[in-house]
Design an enzyme around this catalytic site. Structure first.
Site, PDB file in Angstrom:
ATOM      1  N   ASP A  59       0.828  -1.217   0.000  1.00  0.00           N
ATOM      2  CA  ASP A  59       0.000   0.000   0.000  1.00  0.00           C
ATOM      3  C   ASP A  59       0.862   1.266   0.000  1.00  0.00           C
ATOM      4  OD1 ASP A  59      -2.407   1.332  -0.032  1.00  0.00           O
ATOM      5  OD2 ASP A  59      -2.690   1.263   2.139  1.00  0.00           O
ATOM      6  N   ASN A  68     -11.091  -2.424  -5.471  1.00  0.00           N
ATOM      7  CA  ASN A  68     -10.327  -1.430  -6.228  1.00  0.00           C
ATOM      8  C   ASN A  68     -11.001  -1.013  -7.546  1.00  0.00           C
ATOM      9  OD1 ASN A  68      -7.108  -2.700  -5.104  1.00  0.00           O
ATOM     10  ND2 ASN A  68      -8.216  -0.897  -4.386  1.00  0.00           N
TER      11      ASN A  68
HETATM   12  C1  IPE Z   1      -5.469  -2.722  -0.334  1.00  0.00           C
HETATM   13  O1  IPE Z   1      -5.118  -1.399  -0.489  1.00  0.00           O
HETATM   14  C2  IPE Z   1      -5.479  -3.396  -1.677  1.00  0.00           C
HETATM   15  C3  IPE Z   1      -4.172  -3.563  -2.305  1.00  0.00           C
HETATM   16  C4  IPE Z   1      -3.013  -3.268  -1.778  1.00  0.00           C
HETATM   17  C5  IPE Z   1      -4.211  -4.130  -3.625  1.00  0.00           C
HETATM   18  P1  IPE Z   1      -6.232  -0.255  -0.637  1.00  0.00           P
HETATM   19  O2  IPE Z   1      -5.496   1.019  -0.793  1.00  0.00           O
HETATM   20  O3  IPE Z   1      -7.187  -0.592  -1.718  1.00  0.00           O
HETATM   21  O4  IPE Z   1      -6.981  -0.348   0.749  1.00  0.00           O
HETATM   22  P2  IPE Z   1      -7.902   0.686   1.503  1.00  0.00           P
HETATM   23  O5  IPE Z   1      -8.894   1.210   0.502  1.00  0.00           O
HETATM   24  O6  IPE Z   1      -7.010   1.787   2.008  1.00  0.00           O
HETATM   25  O7  IPE Z   1      -8.516  -0.075   2.627  1.00  0.00           O
HETATM   26  C1  IPE Z   2      -1.419   0.316  -3.488  1.00  0.00           C
HETATM   27  O1  IPE Z   2      -1.238   1.682  -3.450  1.00  0.00           O
HETATM   28  C2  IPE Z   2      -1.718  -0.200  -4.876  1.00  0.00           C
HETATM   29  C3  IPE Z   2      -3.102  -0.680  -5.060  1.00  0.00           C
HETATM   30  C4  IPE Z   2      -4.042  -0.677  -4.166  1.00  0.00           C
HETATM   31  C5  IPE Z   2      -3.417  -1.201  -6.373  1.00  0.00           C
HETATM   32  P1  IPE Z   2      -2.471   2.682  -3.443  1.00  0.00           P
HETATM   33  O2  IPE Z   2      -2.842   2.971  -4.865  1.00  0.00           O
HETATM   34  O3  IPE Z   2      -3.586   2.165  -2.616  1.00  0.00           O
HETATM   35  O4  IPE Z   2      -1.823   3.962  -2.796  1.00  0.00           O
HETATM   36  P2  IPE Z   2      -2.467   4.909  -1.700  1.00  0.00           P
HETATM   37  O5  IPE Z   2      -2.969   4.032  -0.596  1.00  0.00           O
HETATM   38  O6  IPE Z   2      -3.578   5.643  -2.369  1.00  0.00           O
HETATM   39  O7  IPE Z   2      -1.359   5.790  -1.268  1.00  0.00           O
HETATM   40 MG    MG Z   3      -4.082   2.334  -0.659  1.00  0.00          MG
END
Ligand code: IPE
Ligand code: IPE
Ligand code: MG
Length: 250
Positions: free
Chosen positions: A27, A75
């Site tokens: 993340d 997502n």
């Molecule tokens: C969790 O991260 C999913 C992945 C790392 C693929 P998110 O960024 O989607 O999670 P939330 O929305 O902060 O819970």
């Molecule tokens: C993780 O990084 C990747 C996916 C969830 C696909 P994020 O895209 O969630 O990055 P933040 O949480 O918005 O910083």
């Molecule tokens: Mg995230």
């Protein structure tokens, strides 16, 4: 490039206390990019580099299983352009990396609703799994279009179908039978869940498999997560006392 076993380079690691199965919620790509004034897509590109680095370390350490969260069932709520970009990156990653993974005896496997991804990705997933199916090294699972609740519901449906067609008696259903219907069926339970970027939640990842996992959180955004920090998490795991509901042995 074939990676040599360089376990000796990590004297701080007690091999006896390494987790068998590590799961990572990768993340913070977006936050990393925002902080640098870059587009979120640049964060995802940087995140792929981190993934390569961490898989290499897992191979070096001869970890048994590594599962990474690449795209959740939630997502899809993101802007279409970001979803498209992530899918493109996923496809490119598979194409570019699969031979090197294969050379390194990695066995790749995908978790989640792959059947809802594009026909191109579905065929790449099948090809990669087939190519590496007999490999005996790190079991590398990529969760794509994955949700823990969705996985549990799918497993329940498969079991219900077996009961309905007379293959399975209801009274025989237990944790082992249930486990065998999950996407991770040939992996040990998750020992350690790592989440980068500061949020302390599970976000629908491996709900069943992490029933007794240890959790390790870091403020570091995924693009900056280093092999050293990964090793730190593994070393910290080795110091935890796992009781599994029992009392401390003296
Ligand atoms: C969790 O991260 C999913 C992945 C790392 C693929 P998110 O960024 O989607 O999670 P939330 O929305 O902060 O819970
Ligand atoms: C993780 O990084 C990747 C996916 C969830 C696909 P994020 O895209 O969630 O990055 P933040 O949480 O918005 O910083
Ligand atoms: Mg995230």
């Amino acid at each position: 490039m074939v990676i040599r076993n360089v376990t000796n380079n990590y004297p701080e690691i007690d091999r006896e206390r390494l987790p068998r199965h590590v799961a990572i919620i990768m993340d913070g790509n977006g936050r990393w990019a925002n902080a640098l004034g870059l587009l979120r897509s640049a964060g995802h590109v940087a995140g792929v580099k981190t993934l390569k680095r961490i898989l290499k370390t897992a191979v070096n350490l001869e970890l048994e299983a590594l599962t990474v969260y690449a795209f959740s069932t939630e997502n899809w709520k993101r802007p279409l352009a970001e979803v498209d970009f992530l899918m493109h990156l996923f496809s490119e990653y598979l194409e570019k990396e699969k031979l090197e993974m294969h050379e390194n005896n990695v066995r790749i496997h995908f978790l989640g609703r792959i059947d809802e991804l594009s026909p191109l990705i579905q065929s790449q997933v099948r090809d990669a799994e087939q190519l590496m199916q007999h490999n005996t090294g790190v079991k590398f699972n990529i969760a794509a279009n994955y949700g823990g609740q969705d996985e549990i519901v799918r497993a329940a449906k498969k079991i219900a179908a077996k009961v309905l067609n007379g293959q399975l008696d209801v009274d025989r259903i237990d944790e082992k039978i249930f486990d065998a219907e999950l996407d991770t069926c040939d992996c040990p339970p998750v020992d350690l869940v790592i989440r980068t970027s500061g949020d302390m939640r599970v976000s629908n990842f491996l709900l069943w498999q992490s029933a007794y996992a240890e959790f390790w959180f870091t403020q570091t955004n995924w693009p900056e997560f280093s092999s050293e920090e990964f090793i730190q998490a593994l070393v910290d795991f080795g110091k935890r006392e796992r009781r599994f509901g029992a009392v401390k042995s003296s």
